[in-house]
Design a protein around this motif. Structure first.
Motif, PDB file in Angstrom:
ATOM      1  N   GLY A 183      30.746 -13.277   5.928  1.00 33.61           N
ATOM      2  CA  GLY A 183      30.718 -12.106   5.032  1.00 33.61           C
ATOM      3  C   GLY A 183      30.954 -10.761   5.593  1.00 33.61           C
ATOM      4  N   ILE A 184      30.795  -9.818   4.765  1.00 33.66           N
ATOM      5  CA  ILE A 184      30.849  -8.404   5.324  1.00 33.66           C
ATOM      6  C   ILE A 184      29.676  -7.499   4.720  1.00 33.66           C
ATOM      7  CG2 ILE A 184      33.230  -8.584   5.047  1.00 33.66           C
ATOM      8  CD1 ILE A 184      33.522  -7.196   2.613  1.00 33.66           C
ATOM      9  N   LYS A 185      29.568  -6.590   5.106  1.00 34.62           N
ATOM     10  CA  LYS A 185      28.477  -5.550   4.777  1.00 34.62           C
ATOM     11  C   LYS A 185      29.243  -4.316   3.904  1.00 34.62           C
ATOM     12  CE  LYS A 185      24.967  -6.286   8.365  1.00 34.62           C
ATOM     13  NZ  LYS A 185      23.933  -5.727   9.285  1.00 34.62           N
ATOM     14  N   LYS A 186      28.692  -4.072   2.780  1.00 37.01           N
ATOM     15  CA  LYS A 186      28.762  -2.977   1.760  1.00 37.01           C
ATOM     16  C   LYS A 186      27.633  -2.013   1.707  1.00 37.01           C
ATOM     17  CE  LYS A 186      32.101  -5.263  -0.995  1.00 37.01           C
ATOM     18  NZ  LYS A 186      32.605  -5.583  -2.504  1.00 37.01           N
ATOM     19  N   LYS A 187      27.842  -0.808   1.315  1.00 35.09           N
ATOM     20  CA  LYS A 187      26.922   0.135   1.252  1.00 35.09           C
ATOM     21  C   LYS A 187      26.563   0.389  -0.132  1.00 35.09           C
ATOM     22  CE  LYS A 187      26.828   3.430   4.258  1.00 35.09           C
ATOM     23  NZ  LYS A 187      27.096   4.698   5.337  1.00 35.09           N
ATOM     24  N   SER A 188      25.249   0.618  -0.531  1.00 36.57           N
ATOM     25  CA  SER A 188      24.812   0.487  -1.896  1.00 36.57           C
ATOM     26  C   SER A 188      24.939   1.974  -2.088  1.00 36.57           C
ATOM     27  CB  SER A 188      23.434   0.293  -1.787  1.00 36.57           C
ATOM     28  OG  SER A 188      22.894   0.751  -3.170  1.00 36.57           O
ATOM     29  N   ALA A 189      25.759   2.352  -3.290  1.00 34.84           N
ATOM     30  CA  ALA A 189      26.076   3.637  -3.746  1.00 34.84           C
ATOM     31  C   ALA A 189      24.802   4.206  -4.265  1.00 34.84           C
ATOM     32  CB  ALA A 189      27.049   3.764  -5.195  1.00 34.84           C
ATOM     33  N   ARG A 190      23.779   3.554  -4.520  1.00 35.90           N
ATOM     34  CA  ARG A 190      22.433   4.083  -4.841  1.00 35.90           C
ATOM     35  C   ARG A 190      21.546   4.673  -4.020  1.00 35.90           C
ATOM     36  NH1 ARG A 190      17.455   2.128  -6.559  1.00 35.90           N
ATOM     37  NH2 ARG A 190      18.390  -0.088  -6.080  1.00 35.90           N
ATOM     38  N   THR A 191      21.106   3.738  -2.942  1.00 35.97           N
ATOM     39  CA  THR A 191      20.248   3.962  -1.732  1.00 35.97           C
ATOM     40  C   THR A 191      20.928   4.320  -0.477  1.00 35.97           C
ATOM     41  OG1 THR A 191      20.327   1.476  -1.098  1.00 35.97           O
ATOM     42  CG2 THR A 191      18.682   2.241  -3.054  1.00 35.97           C
TER      43      THR A 191
ATOM     44  N   ASN B  55      21.925   2.025   1.607  1.00 39.06           N
ATOM     45  CA  ASN B  55      21.646   0.928   2.680  1.00 39.06           C
ATOM     46  C   ASN B  55      22.670  -0.164   2.548  1.00 39.06           C
ATOM     47  OD1 ASN B  55      19.013   2.158   3.081  1.00 39.06           O
ATOM     48  ND2 ASN B  55      18.096   1.123   1.325  1.00 39.06           N
ATOM     49  N   GLU B  56      22.816  -0.651   3.621  1.00 45.65           N
ATOM     50  CA  GLU B  56      24.135  -1.761   3.722  1.00 45.65           C
ATOM     51  C   GLU B  56      23.278  -3.124   3.429  1.00 45.65           C
ATOM     52  OE1 GLU B  56      25.510  -1.785   7.751  1.00 45.65           O
ATOM     53  OE2 GLU B  56      27.077  -0.583   7.361  1.00 45.65           O
TER      54      GLU B  56
ATOM     55  N   SER C  58      13.476  -6.005  12.019  1.00 46.38           N
ATOM     56  CA  SER C  58      13.102  -4.570  11.815  1.00 46.38           C
ATOM     57  C   SER C  58      14.448  -3.719  12.369  1.00 46.38           C
ATOM     58  CB  SER C  58      11.848  -4.315  12.564  1.00 46.38           C
ATOM     59  OG  SER C  58      11.633  -2.815  12.716  1.00 46.38           O
ATOM     60  N   ARG C  59      14.649  -2.644  11.634  1.00 43.56           N
ATOM     61  CA  ARG C  59      15.614  -1.934  12.088  1.00 43.56           C
ATOM     62  C   ARG C  59      15.483  -1.269  13.343  1.00 43.56           C
ATOM     63  NH1 ARG C  59      17.851   1.580   6.865  1.00 43.56           N
ATOM     64  NH2 ARG C  59      18.668  -0.099   5.649  1.00 43.56           N
TER      65      ARG C  59
END
Length: 226
Positions: free
Chosen positions: A21-29, A31-32, A78-79
């Protein structure tokens, strides 16, 4: 003479990672978050052989030890610190703050690994908070792609994990091994129930396949590696 603590540590050389899959970025937060695709997301070396959006890859499992080629645990990342907890549903290995005993965080000054703590699996508060999940680290060779080493796909899909385990069990039951047999790793559609609205939706799961007949599988398992 071997060097204790070094010589006995052996790992298969990793050439790269492939993603389901891929990563998308949340428009609200901001976060990916991961989004599954109906093809394998591959690096350039693999794209050259299989094209931009392959749905099947020719693979070889390099050895029999499932702990190496299909490691699967509850894992929490953890990041700032990477893997901070790894469990099997009974016990876990957890990175904790040496002073407080809580799981290590960004501001932790000194950490230690706590061995043999309880792992409640899906009943763990971290699992319920979606900080922890089931993860399989699938490692395999791509014999048609240049390079000597393994490629890795990480999946948190329970269905993909079970599919691969079941396929490997069937092949091993027939051939007494799963390594060094020409197999195919595929992404195939399947229906699941969306827990948020209770409706069916189509997602793609991984499968480990042998594309010939059972008779040919038995023959291939007896052939030399070439």
């Amino acid at each position: 003479m071997p060097i204790k603590g070094i010589s006995e540590q052996r790992r298969l050389p990793r050439l790269g990672k492939i993603h389901p899959g891929i990563k998308k970025k949340s428009a609200r937060t901001g976060n990916e978050y991961p989004v599954g695709t109906n093809y394998f997301v591959c690096p350039t070396e693999v794209i050259v052989v299989y094209g931009q959006e392959p749905k099947r890859l020719d693979v070889i499992i390099p050895l029999e030890d499932e702990e190496t080629w299909a490691s699967q645990y509850y894992r929490q990342y953890s990041r700032t610190r990477g893997l901070v907890c790894k469990g099997d549903g009974v016990t876990c290995r957890r990175m904790v703050d040496a002073e407080t005993g809580n799981i290590a965080g960004r501001d932790t000054q000194e950490v230690t690994w706590r061995e043999g703590g309880p792992c409640p699996g899906k009943d763990c508060p971290d699992y319920k908070a979606k900080a922890c999940q089931e993860v399989m680290n699938l490692q395999f060779m791509l014999p048609k792609v240049p390079g000597l080493g393994i490629w890795q796909i990480d999946t948190g899909s329970i269905h993909s994990i079970m599919n691969i385990n079941n396929c490997a069990t069937m092949i091993r039951a027939m051939c007494s091994r799963v390594s060094w047999i020409p197999l195919v790793l595929t992404l195939e559609p399947g229906e699941v129930i969306n827990p948020e609205d209770g409706k069916k939706k189509t997602v793609h799961f991984m499968h480990l396949r042998y594309e010939g007949s059972a008779e040919n599988l038995l023959r291939d398992s007896e052939k030399p590696r070439l």
